[in-house]
Design an enzyme around this catalytic site. Structure first.
Site, short mmCIF file in Angstrom:
data_model
loop_
_atom_site.label_atom_id
_atom_site.label_comp_id
_atom_site.label_asym_id
_atom_site.label_seq_id
_atom_site.Cartn_x
_atom_site.Cartn_y
_atom_site.Cartn_z
N ASN A 68 0.68 -1.19 -0.05
CA ASN A 68 0.01 0.13 0.03
C ASN A 68 0.97 1.22 0.04
OD1 ASN A 68 0.63 -1.06 2.54
ND2 ASN A 68 -0.83 0.37 3.61
N ILE A 69 0.42 2.43 -0.66
CA ILE A 69 1.15 3.37 -1.06
C ILE A 69 0.14 4.74 -0.47
CG2 ILE A 69 2.66 4.97 -2.49
CD1 ILE A 69 2.98 2.36 -4.00
N GLU A 70 0.53 5.33 0.59
CA GLU A 70 -0.51 6.39 1.02
C GLU A 70 -0.05 7.69 0.46
OE1 GLU A 70 -0.90 5.63 5.49
OE2 GLU A 70 -2.07 3.88 4.89
N CYS A 102 -10.65 -2.80 -4.44
CA CYS A 102 -9.86 -3.90 -5.20
C CYS A 102 -10.51 -5.38 -5.53
CB CYS A 102 -8.84 -4.22 -3.91
SG CYS A 102 -7.61 -2.91 -3.46
N CYS A 129 -4.02 0.81 -2.58
CA CYS A 129 -3.96 -0.46 -1.76
C CYS A 129 -2.82 -1.50 -2.26
CB CYS A 129 -5.26 -1.12 -2.07
SG CYS A 129 -6.62 -0.49 -0.94
N CYS A 131 -10.26 -4.66 0.11
CA CYS A 131 -11.29 -3.84 0.24
C CYS A 131 -12.40 -3.77 -1.26
CB CYS A 131 -10.91 -2.20 0.23
SG CYS A 131 -10.27 -1.41 -1.33
N GLU A 177 -3.00 -4.47 -3.06
CA GLU A 177 -3.48 -5.48 -4.18
C GLU A 177 -3.46 -4.64 -5.69
OE1 GLU A 177 -4.82 -4.60 -1.14
OE2 GLU A 177 -6.08 -6.14 -0.70
N1 THU Z 1 -5.44 -1.37 2.35
C1 THU Z 1 -4.72 -2.26 1.56
O1 THU Z 1 -3.56 -1.83 1.08
N2 THU Z 1 -5.25 -3.39 1.14
C2 THU Z 1 -6.70 -3.60 1.92
O2 THU Z 1 -7.04 -4.77 1.37
C3 THU Z 1 -6.97 -2.90 2.81
C4 THU Z 1 -6.48 -1.47 3.26
C5 THU Z 1 -4.46 -0.22 3.02
C6 THU Z 1 -5.00 1.22 2.39
C7 THU Z 1 -4.54 2.15 3.68
O3 THU Z 1 -3.04 2.34 3.21
C8 THU Z 1 -4.09 1.16 4.80
O4 THU Z 1 -4.37 -0.17 4.35
C9 THU Z 1 -5.54 1.51 5.87
O5 THU Z 1 -6.87 1.36 5.11
#
Ligand code: THU
Length: 131
Positions: free
Chosen positions: A42-44, A89, A53, A86, A55
């Site tokens: 995941n890259i915020e 995804c 996300c 999520c 995925e």
């Molecule tokens: N996130 C994912 O990368 N994949 C998931 O299936 C659930 C959520 C990440 C997004 C965000 O960076 C962090 O988790 C919290 O939501």
């Protein structure tokens, strides 16, 4: 199939999570029909809605390299329980995978469950609906 290798890749990519806002690390690894595996984290973003996300990072890496079909995706999160993908995804997995694509929800290499995409995205709206 033994999903240990796929889970190992997901665990490796979880370490690369850029998640300083949520402090929630996620790693994903995808097996495409070619046999190639791509990992992602995941890259915020400071603008939270721009977050990607794990995925989708892995999916977009593979598709942009010319991969076609998702056969299996392993996901490892930061929870004591399994981390499910999520809703967005799930929809993107459905774009590039059949409804029997395998969703491997892992805590570690030895503790995982496997679901078909159809189980976690029933009644999916897909490209079949646009024919
Ligand atoms: N996130 C994912 O990368 N994949 C998931 O299936 C659930 C959520 C990440 C997004 C965000 O960076 C962090 O988790 C919290 O939501």
């Amino acid at each position: 199939m033994d999903y240990k290798e796929l889970i190992k890749v997901a665990l490796k990519y979880r370490e690369r999570a850029y998640s300083q806002y949520s402090n929630f690390k996620v790693g994903a690894a995808i097996l495409f029909d070619s046999g190639n595996i791509y990992g992602g984290c995941n890259i915020e973003n400071a603008s939270f809605g721009a977050t990607n996300c794990a995925e989708r990072t892995a999916i977009f890496k593979g598709i942009s390299e010319g991969e076609k079909e998702i056969r299996a995706i392993a996901i490892v999160g930061d929870l004591d329980d399994y981390t499910y993908p999520c809703g967005i995804c799930r929809q993107v997995i459905a774009e590039f995978g059949k409804m029997d694509a395998k969703i491997v929800l892992a805590k570690n290499e030895d503790d995982y469950i496997v679901k078909d995409l159809s189980e976690i995205l029933p009644g999916a709206f897909t490209k079949e609906n646009l024919k």
